[in-house]
Design a protein around this motif. Structure first.
Motif, short mmCIF file in Angstrom:
data_model
loop_
_atom_site.label_atom_id
_atom_site.label_comp_id
_atom_site.label_asym_id
_atom_site.label_seq_id
_atom_site.Cartn_x
_atom_site.Cartn_y
_atom_site.Cartn_z
N ALA A 96 44.33 50.30 40.65
CA ALA A 96 44.12 50.16 39.07
C ALA A 96 45.21 49.76 38.22
CB ALA A 96 44.02 51.72 38.82
N ALA A 97 46.58 49.79 39.06
CA ALA A 97 47.81 49.38 38.16
C ALA A 97 47.91 47.69 38.26
CB ALA A 97 49.16 50.13 38.91
N THR A 98 47.29 47.22 39.29
CA THR A 98 47.15 45.69 39.34
C THR A 98 46.17 45.17 38.36
OG1 THR A 98 47.98 45.77 41.63
CG2 THR A 98 46.90 43.73 40.81
N LEU A 99 45.06 46.09 38.19
CA LEU A 99 44.03 45.49 37.43
C LEU A 99 44.61 45.75 35.98
CD1 LEU A 99 41.02 46.94 38.76
CD2 LEU A 99 41.44 44.74 38.84
N SER A 100 45.32 46.82 35.72
CA SER A 100 45.84 46.97 34.13
C SER A 100 46.57 45.67 33.95
CB SER A 100 46.80 48.14 34.14
OG SER A 100 45.74 49.33 34.41
N GLU A 101 47.44 45.03 34.82
CA GLU A 101 48.37 44.16 34.48
C GLU A 101 47.74 42.78 33.98
OE1 GLU A 101 51.67 43.33 37.07
OE2 GLU A 101 51.27 45.28 38.19
N LEU A 102 46.53 42.68 34.50
CA LEU A 102 45.64 41.55 34.06
C LEU A 102 45.26 41.46 32.51
CD1 LEU A 102 43.48 41.55 37.25
CD2 LEU A 102 45.37 39.88 36.83
N ARG A 103 45.33 42.52 31.90
CA ARG A 103 45.31 42.80 30.20
C ARG A 103 43.67 42.19 30.06
NH1 ARG A 103 50.51 40.23 27.70
NH2 ARG A 103 52.11 41.45 29.03
N TYR A 104 42.79 42.52 31.08
CA TYR A 104 41.43 42.24 30.54
C TYR A 104 40.92 42.96 29.35
CZ TYR A 104 41.30 39.11 34.86
OH TYR A 104 41.51 38.39 35.84
N ALA A 105 41.25 44.11 29.33
CA ALA A 105 40.70 44.96 28.07
C ALA A 105 41.35 44.20 26.75
CB ALA A 105 41.47 46.31 27.79
N GLU A 106 42.12 43.59 26.51
CA GLU A 106 42.75 42.56 25.39
C GLU A 106 41.85 41.45 25.41
OE1 GLU A 106 46.74 41.50 25.33
OE2 GLU A 106 47.22 43.54 26.03
N LEU A 107 41.84 40.95 26.47
CA LEU A 107 40.87 39.39 26.70
C LEU A 107 39.43 39.57 26.36
CD1 LEU A 107 41.35 36.49 28.03
CD2 LEU A 107 40.27 37.50 30.19
N LEU A 108 38.71 40.95 26.56
CA LEU A 108 37.37 41.02 26.40
C LEU A 108 37.14 42.01 25.24
CD1 LEU A 108 36.26 41.12 30.01
CD2 LEU A 108 35.75 39.16 28.47
N ALA A 109 38.47 42.24 24.43
CA ALA A 109 37.98 43.13 23.46
C ALA A 109 36.86 42.64 22.41
CB ALA A 109 39.20 43.30 22.53
N PRO A 110 35.96 43.41 21.93
CA PRO A 110 36.26 45.03 21.78
C PRO A 110 35.49 45.87 23.05
CG PRO A 110 34.41 44.25 20.44
CD PRO A 110 35.00 43.07 21.08
N SER A 111 34.86 44.87 23.97
CA SER A 111 34.27 45.47 25.26
C SER A 111 35.11 46.50 25.77
CB SER A 111 34.10 44.44 26.33
OG SER A 111 33.29 45.02 27.38
N ARG A 112 34.40 47.62 26.08
CA ARG A 112 35.20 48.90 26.88
C ARG A 112 35.08 48.99 28.16
NH1 ARG A 112 32.31 53.02 25.97
NH2 ARG A 112 30.51 52.18 24.82
N LEU A 113 34.28 47.71 28.66
CA LEU A 113 34.33 47.79 30.20
C LEU A 113 35.45 47.58 31.02
CD1 LEU A 113 31.03 45.53 30.34
CD2 LEU A 113 31.38 47.48 31.73
N PRO A 114 36.44 46.83 30.64
CA PRO A 114 37.49 46.77 31.43
C PRO A 114 38.32 47.96 31.47
CG PRO A 114 37.50 44.79 29.91
CD PRO A 114 36.31 45.70 29.36
N GLY A 115 38.40 48.80 30.56
CA GLY A 115 39.08 50.32 30.84
C GLY A 115 38.41 50.88 31.62
N ALA A 116 36.89 50.98 31.20
CA ALA A 116 36.19 51.83 32.18
C ALA A 116 36.29 51.40 33.53
CB ALA A 116 34.79 51.82 31.56
N LEU A 117 36.36 50.26 33.99
CA LEU A 117 36.47 49.96 35.29
C LEU A 117 37.86 50.16 35.87
CD1 LEU A 117 34.67 48.28 37.52
CD2 LEU A 117 36.26 46.29 36.80
N ILE A 118 38.82 49.99 35.06
CA ILE A 118 40.01 50.36 35.59
C ILE A 118 40.09 52.27 35.90
CG2 ILE A 118 42.62 50.66 34.98
CD1 ILE A 118 42.27 47.98 33.87
N ALA A 119 39.52 52.81 34.93
CA ALA A 119 39.71 54.21 35.23
C ALA A 119 38.78 54.65 36.33
CB ALA A 119 38.99 54.87 33.98
N TRP A 120 37.68 53.83 36.57
CA TRP A 120 36.94 54.26 37.87
C TRP A 120 37.78 53.92 39.08
CZ3 TRP A 120 34.46 50.30 41.02
CH2 TRP A 120 33.66 50.80 41.85
#
Ligand SMILES: C[S@@+](CC[C@H](N)C(=O)[O-])C[C@H]1O[C@@H](n2cnc3c(N)ncnc32)[C@H](O)[C@@H]1O
Length: 238
Positions: A96-120
Motif C-alpha cells: 500500500a505504501a508503494t501504491l501511495s507513492e504513485l499518486r494515482y488518487a491525484e492522477l485520476l481525481a475526482p475518482s475515489r477508486l485509487p484511495g479505496a484500492l490502497i486502503a483495501w
C-alpha cells in the motif's frame, strides 16, 4: 541469491508514475504510463466502448502490478454505471505504501477508486494472502489472484470466458514462460467470440502462437508518443 530490493517509482513522459523492477524493467511504458493504460488496454481491447455503451465487461489481466490498467478501466465503468468484473494475476502485489507513492488518487481525481484500492491493499497486510482476494466498489469487482500465473490454480472454480485479456506482464526476455505457446493458448481459449487479447508485445513468435489458436492477429498503432505498434488479437465472432 534472493534480490531483496523492491520496485522503484519512476515518472514517465506524460507525467504519470509507474514502477521499475530491481532489474530495471518498467511496469508501464516510460513514454507514458496512463497513456498506455488507456490506449493499449482500455481502448485497444474494446472494453472502453463496451462500458461507455453501458454494457457489462469481463477482463482478465496477466500482471496486475501497480493496478493502473485496472484503475483506468474501473473509472470508466463507474462513470457509465456499467458492471465490470476484473480478474488479475499477480505474483508480488506492491505494498500500500508503494501504491501511495504513485499518486494515482491525484492522477485520476475526482475518482475515489485509487484511495479505496490502497486502503483495501493495506488491509491485506504486507504479504497479501495467496489465492483470490476480492475488492468491490460500486458495480466493479476486482478478483486479484496472488500467485504464479503459470500455475493452474487460478483456473479452478468459476472461470467464465472474458471479453478481454490484458497481457501486461514483464516482456519475453524477463518472463519467457508468460509468452510461451502453451501459456498464450490458455489465455486465448478464455476469449469469447469477438473478445480481444491486447498487449504491448508484438513479437513474431507471440503473434504466431495466437494465430495458431484461431485468433485474428494484427499490429495496431500505439499511443501518441509511445510504442509505434501494439498487439490486438481477436477471436472471430461465432
Ligand atoms: C509490467 S508489470 C505489470 C504492469 C501492470 N499491468 C500495471 O498496470 O502496473 C508486470 C507484473 O507481472 C508480475 N509477474 C511477473 N511474473 C509473473 C508471474 N509468473 N505470475 C504473475 N505475475 C507475474 C510482476 O510482479 C509485475 O507486477
Amino acid at each position: 541469491m534472493t534480490d531483496l530490493r523492491g520496485p522503484a517509482v519512476v515518472v514517465t513522459a506524460d507525467g504519470s508514475r509507474t514502477l521499475a523492477s530491481p532489474t530495471g524493467e518498467a511496469y508501464k511504458s516510460l513514454r507514458g504510463a496512463i497513456s498506455e493504460a488507456r490506449s493499449v488496454y482500455l481502448e485497444g481491447s474494446g472494453v472502453g466502448d463496451r462500458l461507455a455503451a453501458g454494457s457489462a465487461a469481463d477482463v482478465l489481466e496477466v500482471g496486475f502490478g501497480t493496478g493502473l490498467n485496472f484503475l483506468v478501466s474501473a473509472t470508466a465503468a463507474v462513470k457509465s454505471g456499467a458492471a465490470l468484473r476484473y480478474r488479475a494475476l499477480e505474483l508480488a502485489p506492491p505494498s500500500a505504501a508503494t501504491l501511495s507513492e504513485l499518486r494515482y488518487a491525484e492522477l485520476l481525481a475526482p475518482s475515489r477508486l485509487p484511495g479505496a484500492l490502497i486502503a483495501w491493499r493495506a488491509g491485506l497486510g504486507m504479504s497479501a494472502p495467496a489465492g483470490w482476494n476480492v475488492f468491490e466498489h460500486d458495480r466493479v469487482t476486482l478478483e486479484l489472484f496472488v500467485g504464479d500465473a503459470l500455475s493452474s490454480a487460478w483456473e479452478a472454480g468459476d472461470l467464465r470466458q472474458v471479453d478481454a485479456v490484458y497481457h501486461d506482464s514483464f516482456g519475453p526476455a524477463n518472463a519467457p514462460g508468460l509468452w510461451s505457446g502453451a501459456f498464450l493458448a490458455r489465455l486465448a481459449r478464455l476469449l469469447r467470440p469477438d473478445g480481444r487479447l491486447v498487449s504491448f508485445c508484438v513479437a513474431g513468435a507471440v503473434r504466431r502462437a495466437l494465430a495458431a489458436e484461431g485468433l485474428q492477429v494484427k499490429k495496431a498503432a500505439g499511443p501518441a508518443g509511445g510504442k509505434r505498434e501494439v498487439l490486438v488479437a481477436r477471436r472471430p465472432a461465432a
